[in-house]
Design a protein around this motif. Structure first.
Motif, PDB file in Angstrom:
ATOM      1  N   VAL A 294      10.337  36.181 -17.145  1.00 37.81           N
ATOM      2  CA  VAL A 294       9.285  35.341 -17.733  1.00 37.81           C
ATOM      3  C   VAL A 294       8.133  36.147 -18.322  1.00 37.81           C
ATOM      4  CG1 VAL A 294       9.815  33.298 -16.370  1.00 37.81           C
ATOM      5  CG2 VAL A 294       8.191  34.972 -15.484  1.00 37.81           C
ATOM      6  N   ALA A 295       8.028  37.413 -18.004  1.00 31.99           N
ATOM      7  CA  ALA A 295       6.979  38.248 -18.596  1.00 31.99           C
ATOM      8  C   ALA A 295       7.238  38.506 -20.077  1.00 31.99           C
ATOM      9  CB  ALA A 295       6.863  39.573 -17.840  1.00 31.99           C
ATOM     10  N   GLY A 296       8.477  38.283 -20.522  1.00 33.08           N
ATOM     11  CA  GLY A 296       8.810  38.444 -21.924  1.00 33.08           C
ATOM     12  C   GLY A 296       8.799  39.882 -22.394  1.00 33.08           C
ATOM     13  N   THR A 297       9.183  40.808 -21.529  1.00 34.75           N
ATOM     14  CA  THR A 297       9.137  42.233 -21.865  1.00 34.75           C
ATOM     15  C   THR A 297      10.519  42.824 -22.135  1.00 34.75           C
ATOM     16  OG1 THR A 297       9.211  42.790 -19.517  1.00 34.75           O
ATOM     17  CG2 THR A 297       7.028  42.593 -20.533  1.00 34.75           C
ATOM     18  N   LYS A 298      11.450  41.992 -22.574  1.00 34.17           N
ATOM     19  CA  LYS A 298      12.822  42.426 -22.862  1.00 34.17           C
ATOM     20  C   LYS A 298      13.498  43.042 -21.635  1.00 34.17           C
ATOM     21  CE  LYS A 298      12.414  41.068 -27.044  1.00 34.17           C
ATOM     22  NZ  LYS A 298      12.863  39.733 -27.376  1.00 34.17           N
ATOM     23  N   PHE A 299      13.172  42.509 -20.463  1.00 34.92           N
ATOM     24  CA  PHE A 299      13.850  42.899 -19.226  1.00 34.92           C
ATOM     25  C   PHE A 299      14.808  41.762 -18.900  1.00 34.92           C
ATOM     26  CE2 PHE A 299      14.654  43.618 -14.791  1.00 34.92           C
ATOM     27  CZ  PHE A 299      14.684  44.995 -14.697  1.00 34.92           C
ATOM     28  N   TYR A 300      16.113  42.059 -19.011  1.00 33.02           N
ATOM     29  CA  TYR A 300      17.126  41.019 -18.912  1.00 33.02           C
ATOM     30  C   TYR A 300      17.749  40.919 -17.530  1.00 33.02           C
ATOM     31  CZ  TYR A 300      16.671  40.727 -23.934  1.00 33.02           C
ATOM     32  OH  TYR A 300      16.170  40.567 -25.197  1.00 33.02           O
TER      33      TYR A 300
ATOM     34  N   TYR B 103      17.722  46.316 -18.297  1.00 33.54           N
ATOM     35  CA  TYR B 103      18.629  45.401 -17.617  1.00 33.54           C
ATOM     36  C   TYR B 103      18.511  45.567 -16.107  1.00 33.54           C
ATOM     37  CZ  TYR B 103      20.427  45.144 -22.307  1.00 33.54           C
ATOM     38  OH  TYR B 103      20.525  44.965 -23.662  1.00 33.54           O
ATOM     39  N   CYS B 104      18.526  44.452 -15.412  1.00 37.65           N
ATOM     40  CA  CYS B 104      18.370  44.442 -13.955  1.00 37.65           C
ATOM     41  C   CYS B 104      19.631  44.958 -13.255  1.00 37.65           C
ATOM     42  CB  CYS B 104      18.064  43.020 -13.506  1.00 37.65           C
ATOM     43  SG  CYS B 104      17.950  42.828 -11.721  1.00 37.65           S
ATOM     44  N   SER B 105      19.469  45.969 -12.442  1.00 42.19           N
ATOM     45  CA  SER B 105      20.622  46.551 -11.734  1.00 42.19           C
ATOM     46  C   SER B 105      21.154  45.610 -10.660  1.00 42.19           C
ATOM     47  CB  SER B 105      20.246  47.904 -11.143  1.00 42.19           C
ATOM     48  OG  SER B 105      19.204  47.776 -10.210  1.00 42.19           O
ATOM     49  N   LYS B 106      20.295  44.828 -10.036  1.00 39.55           N
ATOM     50  CA  LYS B 106      20.760  43.875  -9.016  1.00 39.55           C
ATOM     51  C   LYS B 106      21.630  42.793  -9.646  1.00 39.55           C
ATOM     52  CE  LYS B 106      16.937  44.351  -5.747  1.00 39.55           C
ATOM     53  NZ  LYS B 106      15.825  43.640  -5.091  1.00 39.55           N
ATOM     54  N   CYS B 107      21.195  42.272 -10.785  1.00 39.15           N
ATOM     55  CA  CYS B 107      21.984  41.261 -11.480  1.00 39.15           C
ATOM     56  C   CYS B 107      23.297  41.855 -11.989  1.00 39.15           C
ATOM     57  CB  CYS B 107      21.194  40.670 -12.646  1.00 39.15           C
ATOM     58  SG  CYS B 107      19.864  39.559 -12.155  1.00 39.15           S
ATOM     59  N   GLU B 108      23.235  43.079 -12.492  1.00 43.11           N
ATOM     60  CA  GLU B 108      24.445  43.727 -12.992  1.00 43.11           C
ATOM     61  C   GLU B 108      25.473  43.889 -11.874  1.00 43.11           C
ATOM     62  OE1 GLU B 108      24.543  46.991 -15.997  1.00 43.11           O
ATOM     63  OE2 GLU B 108      25.298  48.116 -14.286  1.00 43.11           O
ATOM     64  N   ALA B 109      25.031  44.314 -10.718  1.00 44.60           N
ATOM     65  CA  ALA B 109      25.950  44.491  -9.590  1.00 44.60           C
ATOM     66  C   ALA B 109      26.560  43.155  -9.173  1.00 44.60           C
ATOM     67  CB  ALA B 109      25.218  45.132  -8.414  1.00 44.60           C
TER      68      ALA B 109
END
Length: 85
Positions: free
Chosen positions: A17-23, A60-66
């Motif tokens: 939600v910060a909108g910083t291109k962190f997916y 990209y989030c490593s937790k989501c990727e895993a």
């Protein structure tokens, strides 16, 4: 019923939600919360976009990727996440 369950559990790329291109990755049931329990918003990107790096310097989030590695691999995405938010 299994097709409906599969559709609801499908993964989507969402943005913090910060909108910083962190997916992150989210399911259809909860696109407003990622697999790692962060608040997100719709990014309108195909799953295969995961791992793409442009001049915008996407992260990209490593937790989501895993958590979504199998679905990402099947979509042809590149597994590269090294960051946690």
């Amino acid at each position: 019923m299994n097709q409906l369950k599969s559709a609801l559990n499908a993964l989507y790329i969402t943005e913090g939600v910060a909108g910083t291109k962190f997916y992150h990755l989210s399911t259809a049931l909860s696109k407003s919360v990622s697999l790692c329990d962060k608040l997100t918003m719709n990014a309108n990107l195909p799953l295969s976009y995961w791992g793409t790096k442009t001049q915008v310097k996407e992260r990209y989030c490593s937790k989501c990727e895993a958590a979504g590695a199998e679905a990402l691999t099947q979509a042809g995405a590149t597994l590269v996440a090294t960051e946690k938010q």
